[in-house]
Enzyme design. Structure first.
Site, PDB file in Angstrom:
ATOM      1  N   LYS A 106      -6.100  13.604  40.938  1.00 32.92           N
ATOM      2  CA  LYS A 106      -5.628  14.863  41.513  1.00 32.92           C
ATOM      3  C   LYS A 106      -6.596  16.011  41.297  1.00 32.92           C
ATOM      4  O   LYS A 106      -6.528  17.031  41.982  1.00 32.92           O
ATOM      5  CB  LYS A 106      -4.266  15.198  40.960  1.00 32.92           C
ATOM      6  CG  LYS A 106      -3.231  14.425  41.755  1.00 32.92           C
ATOM      7  CD  LYS A 106      -2.087  13.948  41.117  1.00 32.92           C
ATOM      8  CE  LYS A 106      -1.155  13.180  41.995  1.00 32.92           C
ATOM      9  NZ  LYS A 106      -0.827  11.862  41.470  1.00 32.92           N
TER      10      LYS A 106
HETATM   11  C1  LIG Z   1      -0.441  10.809  41.981  1.00 30.73           C
HETATM   12  C2  LIG Z   1      -0.950   9.519  41.506  1.00 30.73           C
HETATM   13  C3  LIG Z   1      -0.877   8.377  42.304  1.00 30.73           C
HETATM   14  C4  LIG Z   1      -0.195   8.371  43.657  1.00 30.73           C
HETATM   15  O1  LIG Z   1      -0.854   9.158  44.618  1.00 30.73           O
HETATM   16  P1  LIG Z   1      -0.057   9.663  45.914  1.00 30.73           P
HETATM   17  O2  LIG Z   1      -0.988  10.547  46.639  1.00 30.73           O
HETATM   18  O3  LIG Z   1       1.139  10.394  45.392  1.00 30.73           O
HETATM   19  O4  LIG Z   1       0.328   8.448  46.669  1.00 30.73           O
HETATM   20  C5  LIG Z   1      -1.423   7.199  41.821  1.00 30.73           C
HETATM   21  N1  LIG Z   1      -2.000   7.142  40.602  1.00 30.73           N
HETATM   22  C6  LIG Z   1      -2.079   8.224  39.803  1.00 30.73           C
HETATM   23  C7  LIG Z   1      -2.701   8.075  38.468  1.00 30.73           C
HETATM   24  C8  LIG Z   1      -1.574   9.445  40.230  1.00 30.73           C
HETATM   25  O5  LIG Z   1      -1.657  10.503  39.427  1.00 30.73           O
END
Ligand SMILES: *Cc1c(COP(=O)(O)O)cnc(C)c1O
Length: 488
Positions: free
Chosen positions: A110
């Site tokens: 993120k």
């Molecule tokens: C948020 C997240 C996901 C999922 O991503 P999306 O965009 O919500 O599908 C997968 N792995 C980790 C470690 C995350 O933080």
């Protein structure tokens, strides 16, 4: 007017879309030009000549064309802020490629989007000449919260409140958030799981919209329902493709498959956008954990939330209502917002909807789906460590397991597995998977994992244990609105 809501004909420019988060009708902003072939003549091949920061400038100024000074926003967001200059390295592991997206300031994928989103928001406010302050409300399954806090803390004109499911995140994730510094941040636990938390925050959006408007607050979101989250995520698909060309694994034009550990469907949707922009993406494989609602959806055409919710070792994927699927439906239904709103209404009223065969066939041309049990994920972590000396976190392991299964059936295209978190965010699960001792607090476990594997601990995580916790409030879902009002 580039961005249109998935639920009505409401549209707005990219500045405003970033500021608003969701559309006023509850829909999600999507680019109608993606409905047409040959996305506005975008020259994707020229991206392959650029480094990742250069690519980001080109792609973001295409997707978010109203920002006046995108180049400098990108520079400030990324330059010197990730472990490596090229942000998201591609690593060969066995017969697949792992795209490491966790080399940013909070060791989660993120960071790629949340390093730049605050800059987009402040730039949008400045350009629009608004005098409003921005209030960010964010529900987190663990990683968004910290990455958003890190991006938004002490940014002038912005307040941010993060809500996380009480007992629904790892201890490392929790202490990452509760130790956050900054005078404009609040962190609050909510009783319930992530879906409860997300639904509660969505409701709070509606509940306090008027209050905010009257009091000079612009309400927005740092979740992937915000277009400013999704646009930056398209970049690493191009970067991975460029790296495959560079090291001779493919020629320009060859298709590549991507396997994506999926929760809210944002990451994988960004891959679909990259495809619509011209990148030769073969299949996008949607990988789920035991919360296999998306696997069932792609298999049967029925999206049914009336099922048991499992807490797994990949908590950021413990989601039953994947918000961004709405954007995919809108694209698959040629921008028919009436149909999409009808489905979303059905979903919120009955917990289920069903798509027709033709739409599903269309979706299955670009997407495949698979899921992985806790045991399978753990076995992958162990096997890949023992055979390849590569250490994966439990989310990456879900995608890895699904990717390997797909490769057994068809290995004619290179497979890129998106790696979304550092294994040190989940030391308990990773040690357990390796068959090692798991006694002690998470910081001891981090050290143990390091001693066993020799893989370096990211400094932002090892430094956590010396930080003081600042936030301990726990509230009920129904109290989110009043909590927000009081804290303003
Ligand atoms: C948020 C997240 C996901 C999922 O991503 P999306 O965009 O919500 O599908 C997968 N792995 C980790 C470690 C995350 O933080």
């Amino acid at each position: 007017m580039k961005y249109q809501s998935t639920r009505s004909s409401f549209s707005t420019d990219s500045l405003n879309a970033v500021l608003m988060g969701p559309a006023p009708d509850g829909g999600l902003f999507t680019d109608p030009q993606m409905l047409k072939p040959g996305y506005i003549g975008f020259d994707w091949k020229s991206c392959l000549e650029m480094d990742t920061i250069g690519m980001s400038k080109k792609i973001l100024s295409t997707l978010l064309p109203d920002f006046r000074d995108m180049d400098s926003l990108v520079e400030k967001a990324y330059r010197g802020r990730f472990e490596m200059d090229d942000l998201t390295p591609l690593v060969k592991v066995d017969n697949a490629w792992v795209l490491e997206l966790f080399r940013g300031p909070t060791s989660a994928f993120k960071d790629v989007a949340l390093s730049i989103l605050p800059r987009l928001m402040t730039a949008a406010v400045k350009q629009s000449g608004e005098k409003k302050q921005i209030l960010i409300l964010t529900a987190t399954s663990g990683d968004t919260g910290k990455a958003a806090l890190e991006g938004f803390h002490d940014v002038d004109g912005i307040r941010i409140i993060v809500f996380y499911p009480h007992n629904g995140v790892s201890l490392v994730q929790k202490s990452q958030m509760t130790t956050q510094e900054g005078s404009n941040v609040l962190v609050c636990a909510v009783r319930g799981n992530f879906d409860d938390c997300q639904t509660g925050v969505k409701k709070a959006f509606a509940g306090i919209r008027d209050y905010c408007a009257q009091n000079g607050w612009q309400l927005s979101s740092a979740n992937s329902i915000n277009i400013g989250r999704l646009a930056p995520q398209t970049v690493y698909y191009f970067a991975a493709y460029r790296d495959l060309v560079k090291n001779g694994a493919i020629k320009v034009g060859d298709p590549v498959d991507f396997c994506v550990p999926t929760g809210n469907f944002g990451d994988i949707l960004a891959g679909y956008w990259a495809k619509l922009m011209g990148l030769p993406v073969g299949k996008l494989i949607c990988a789920s954990n035991s919360n296999r609602i998306l696997t069932d959806f792609f298999t049967t055409g029925v999206y049914d939330t009336r099922r048991e919710f499992y807490k797994t070792s990949s908590p950021s994927m413990d989601i039953l209502v994947s918000s961004n699927l709405e954007r995919l439906l809108w694209l698959a239904m040629d921008g028919n917002s009436e149909k999409v709103s009808h489905l979303m209404k059905q979903l919120s009223e009955t917990g289920i909807y069903k798509l027709d065969g033709a739409t599903m066939d269309k979706l299955r041309r670009d997407f495949a789906a698979d899921c992985c049990t806790e045991e399978e994920g753990a076995a992958s972590i162990k096997a890949v460590w023992e055979k390849n000396r590569y250490l994966m976190d439990p989310h990456t392991a879900v995608a890895w397991t699904c990717a390997r299964r797909a490769l057994e059936k068809d290995s004619s295209r290179p497979m890129v597995v998106l790696s979304t978190a550092s294994p040190y965010k989940f030391p308990h699960s990773v040690l357990a998977a390796l068959g090692k001792e798991t006694g002690g607090d998470e910081f001891t476990l981090m050290e143990n994992l390091h001693n066993i594997t020799g893989v370096p601990v990211p400094p932002n995580l090892s430094g956590l244990k010396d930080k003081k916790s600042r936030f301990s409030t726990v509230i009920d879902v129904d109290d989110i609105s009043s909590y927000v009002k009081e804290s303003l």
